[in-house]
Motif scaffolding. Sequence first.
Motif, PDB file in Angstrom:
ATOM      1  N   PRO A  89       4.088  24.603  39.960  1.00  0.00           N
ATOM      2  CA  PRO A  89       3.511  24.769  38.623  1.00  0.00           C
ATOM      3  C   PRO A  89       2.149  25.453  38.718  1.00  0.00           C
ATOM      4  N   PRO A  90       1.745  26.149  37.658  1.00  0.00           N
ATOM      5  CA  PRO A  90       0.493  26.920  37.711  1.00  0.00           C
ATOM      6  C   PRO A  90      -0.767  26.071  37.723  1.00  0.00           C
ATOM      7  N   THR A  91      -0.691  24.840  37.196  1.00  0.00           N
ATOM      8  CA  THR A  91      -1.898  24.011  37.122  1.00  0.00           C
ATOM      9  C   THR A  91      -1.665  22.661  37.781  1.00  0.00           C
ATOM     10  N   VAL A  92      -2.745  22.017  38.177  1.00  0.00           N
ATOM     11  CA  VAL A  92      -2.642  20.703  38.800  1.00  0.00           C
ATOM     12  C   VAL A  92      -2.148  19.672  37.799  1.00  0.00           C
ATOM     13  N   GLU A  93      -2.481  19.854  36.524  1.00  0.00           N
ATOM     14  CA  GLU A  93      -1.995  18.919  35.507  1.00  0.00           C
ATOM     15  C   GLU A  93      -0.474  18.963  35.405  1.00  0.00           C
ATOM     16  N   ASP A  94       0.091  20.172  35.383  1.00  0.00           N
ATOM     17  CA  ASP A  94       1.546  20.308  35.320  1.00  0.00           C
ATOM     18  C   ASP A  94       2.201  19.742  36.571  1.00  0.00           C
ATOM     19  N   PHE A  95       1.603  20.006  37.714  1.00  0.00           N
ATOM     20  CA  PHE A  95       2.146  19.500  38.969  1.00  0.00           C
ATOM     21  C   PHE A  95       2.141  17.971  38.983  1.00  0.00           C
ATOM     22  N   ALA A  96       1.024  17.373  38.581  1.00  0.00           N
ATOM     23  CA  ALA A  96       0.915  15.912  38.587  1.00  0.00           C
ATOM     24  C   ALA A  96       1.955  15.285  37.667  1.00  0.00           C
ATOM     25  N   ALA A  97       2.175  15.897  36.503  1.00  0.00           N
ATOM     26  CA  ALA A  97       3.168  15.363  35.561  1.00  0.00           C
ATOM     27  C   ALA A  97       4.570  15.393  36.161  1.00  0.00           C
ATOM     28  N   LYS A  98       4.920  16.486  36.854  1.00  0.00           N
ATOM     29  CA  LYS A  98       6.253  16.609  37.449  1.00  0.00           C
ATOM     30  C   LYS A  98       6.425  15.623  38.602  1.00  0.00           C
ATOM     31  N   ILE A  99       5.404  15.467  39.417  1.00  0.00           N
ATOM     32  CA  ILE A  99       5.476  14.518  40.530  1.00  0.00           C
ATOM     33  C   ILE A  99       5.632  13.098  40.003  1.00  0.00           C
ATOM     34  N   HIS A 100       4.856  12.749  38.974  1.00  0.00           N
ATOM     35  CA  HIS A 100       4.934  11.389  38.445  1.00  0.00           C
ATOM     36  C   HIS A 100       6.287  11.124  37.786  1.00  0.00           C
ATOM     37  N   GLU A 101       6.877  12.148  37.211  1.00  0.00           N
ATOM     38  CA  GLU A 101       8.212  11.999  36.617  1.00  0.00           C
ATOM     39  C   GLU A 101       9.257  11.731  37.698  1.00  0.00           C
ATOM     40  N   ASP A 102       9.172  12.477  38.808  1.00  0.00           N
ATOM     41  CA  ASP A 102      10.147  12.328  39.892  1.00  0.00           C
ATOM     42  C   ASP A 102       9.889  11.085  40.742  1.00  0.00           C
ATOM     43  N   PHE A 103       8.604  10.781  40.956  1.00  0.00           N
ATOM     44  CA  PHE A 103       8.228   9.654  41.814  1.00  0.00           C
ATOM     45  C   PHE A 103       7.205   8.790  41.077  1.00  0.00           C
ATOM     46  N   PRO A 104       7.675   7.829  40.282  1.00  0.00           N
ATOM     47  CA  PRO A 104       6.754   7.036  39.449  1.00  0.00           C
ATOM     48  C   PRO A 104       5.746   6.219  40.251  1.00  0.00           C
ATOM     49  N   VAL A 105       6.077   5.924  41.520  1.00  0.00           N
ATOM     50  CA  VAL A 105       5.140   5.168  42.363  1.00  0.00           C
ATOM     51  C   VAL A 105       4.893   5.943  43.648  1.00  0.00           C
ATOM     52  N   VAL A 106       3.654   6.332  43.872  1.00  0.00           N
ATOM     53  CA  VAL A 106       3.250   6.911  45.152  1.00  0.00           C
ATOM     54  C   VAL A 106       2.017   6.163  45.639  1.00  0.00           C
ATOM     55  N   CYS A 107       1.940   6.001  46.952  1.00  0.00           N
ATOM     56  CA  CYS A 107       0.807   5.281  47.537  1.00  0.00           C
ATOM     57  C   CYS A 107       0.225   6.116  48.668  1.00  0.00           C
ATOM     58  N   ASP A 108      -1.062   6.370  48.582  1.00  0.00           N
ATOM     59  CA  ASP A 108      -1.768   7.151  49.592  1.00  0.00           C
ATOM     60  C   ASP A 108      -2.590   6.181  50.438  1.00  0.00           C
ATOM     61  N   THR A 109      -2.185   5.984  51.690  1.00  0.00           N
ATOM     62  CA  THR A 109      -2.905   5.039  52.539  1.00  0.00           C
ATOM     63  C   THR A 109      -4.345   5.484  52.805  1.00  0.00           C
ATOM     64  N   LYS A 110      -4.590   6.784  52.726  1.00  0.00           N
ATOM     65  CA  LYS A 110      -5.967   7.286  52.864  1.00  0.00           C
ATOM     66  C   LYS A 110      -6.819   6.747  51.716  1.00  0.00           C
ATOM     67  N   TYR A 111      -6.260   6.793  50.507  1.00  0.00           N
ATOM     68  CA  TYR A 111      -7.007   6.283  49.358  1.00  0.00           C
ATOM     69  C   TYR A 111      -7.192   4.771  49.448  1.00  0.00           C
ATOM     70  N   ILE A 112      -6.109   4.045  49.772  1.00  0.00           N
ATOM     71  CA  ILE A 112      -6.197   2.588  49.818  1.00  0.00           C
ATOM     72  C   ILE A 112      -7.250   2.144  50.827  1.00  0.00           C
ATOM     73  N   ALA A 113      -7.330   2.840  51.960  1.00  0.00           N
ATOM     74  CA  ALA A 113      -8.295   2.464  53.003  1.00  0.00           C
ATOM     75  C   ALA A 113      -9.724   2.827  52.645  1.00  0.00           C
ATOM     76  N   THR A 114      -9.906   3.622  51.594  1.00  0.00           N
ATOM     77  CA  THR A 114     -11.256   4.059  51.223  1.00  0.00           C
ATOM     78  C   THR A 114     -11.526   3.815  49.738  1.00  0.00           C
ATOM     79  N   CYS A 115     -10.773   2.891  49.148  1.00  0.00           N
ATOM     80  CA  CYS A 115     -10.802   2.763  47.685  1.00  0.00           C
ATOM     81  C   CYS A 115     -12.129   2.239  47.144  1.00  0.00           C
ATOM     82  N   GLU A 116     -12.849   1.484  47.958  1.00  0.00           N
ATOM     83  CA  GLU A 116     -14.158   0.970  47.527  1.00  0.00           C
ATOM     84  C   GLU A 116     -15.146   1.155  48.668  1.00  0.00           C
ATOM     85  N   GLY A 117     -16.335   1.570  48.340  1.00  0.00           N
ATOM     86  CA  GLY A 117     -17.368   1.690  49.359  1.00  0.00           C
ATOM     87  C   GLY A 117     -17.213   2.952  50.178  1.00  0.00           C
ATOM     88  N   HIS A 118     -18.114   3.146  51.122  1.00  0.00           N
ATOM     89  CA  HIS A 118     -18.147   4.352  51.952  1.00  0.00           C
ATOM     90  C   HIS A 118     -17.423   4.111  53.264  1.00  0.00           C
TER      91      HIS A 118
END
Length: 465
Positions: free
Chosen positions: A292-321
Amino acid sequence: MEVTRDDYEKDDSKLLKDIVEAIKTAQFVAIDLEFSGVQRKTNVLGRKQNIRERYLQLKEGAEKYQVLQFGICTVQYDETEATYICRPYTFPLCPVTDPKWQMEREYTYQSSAIKFLSDNHFDFNLLFSSGVRYLSHEEEKYVRDKEEKAIGGIMEDIHIEESQEEFLKSVVNELQAWIDDPNPEYDFINITGPNNEINGYQKRLVHQVVRAKFPELVTMSRSKFIQVIKRDDEQEATVLKERKERSDYNIKKGIGLRYVFDALKERKVPIVGHNLFGDLIHLYRTFVGALPPTVEDFAAKIHEDFPVVCDTKYIATCEGHQSGAASNLQTLSDTLNALLYPSISLHLDHQMGANVDHNAGYDSFVTAKVLLKLITSYQSRLGEGKEPAAEKKAREGMVEFINLMGQYDPAHSDQAAAQGDELLLPPFDSRVWNGLKNRLRVNGTEECVVVLDTIDEDGGVKLLL
């Protein structure tokens, strides 16, 4: 388990069915990819990139570089053994499609990526000799349209050069004489060129003139001539059916690895990855088609196909530095190995050999382990707290634990060994996942995170930047 073309494409092979069944019964599936190159960050004068700019950069990279390996690890809890059973698969991707389709793929390699993969024992020859083939949805449509035209004899007329007019005139006369002959020697006629030689261009012209002037005839291309016979509607129907069946069989073989991607999408199984944003972009480009041409369109399509995604990078850094080094996949895995719970086991058919670093299947297995232990650590700190501040406090405690554990040998920590005792992965719709799922870490940008599951007034996905 490394899956090669012979294992995957055998007509009597149960492997694909087993993989799809493992996906259907999985609580989640961890993924990892290896690429032929990585798009370098674009410098923005005086500021960091924003998410929209980073998406366009990664989109350009996915259009230039290819996925070389696709790794998945299905995870299912075994109540009898009280352990999470992991089944990792490594799929090398073959870039070559069926030569009949005349669909070339341009491959781009980055020298530093080749050296890195070579240093980690990556077998580039395996991609071509035994890699699993694939067609994106977009490529499948292109091939089916092309095959349908070829099977139906639908060919565009080409320009007739003046030098070929005499040749075509002789072809028409020869055919007409054969048709008018009440007792022809044969029930077919072979058309060739001067000196019994005919090139590809002349063959196209013969097909073209027969279609236009002799609809009651059928042409068949041979190596050194065109054979012409009288049309038999019943026989034509049989031949057409056989061609369609053969074409459909070849296309199904060509779709190959995309069946695994489609199973993930159809099951809507939770997808887990480490630094997942770029992987999702490459997956879409490889198995769906143009991004898709924009990140908004891409995010919508990904969320439609995969309603739950988990990024372990984010979870490990979700609070604090937390430093980048402390949150890379292998460091996280080494840190969290001190946690004795939950129990995690490799299925007997999926044991790993030596030299598995930066193997997509192995890294997907490591990602699965990291998620299980991260969430277990988080749950042990969340406890029974119901107040809104409990979740934030628990996340801060988890991140602090990871940072502290990285400063000394985790094997000597009794506290770490006790974390997560008898806690299991909670359902993905429970409160434990609030603020953790559907968040993708995008370091080096102004926003640092993409949130996929915020609903706007019209009920659609609104990307939070």
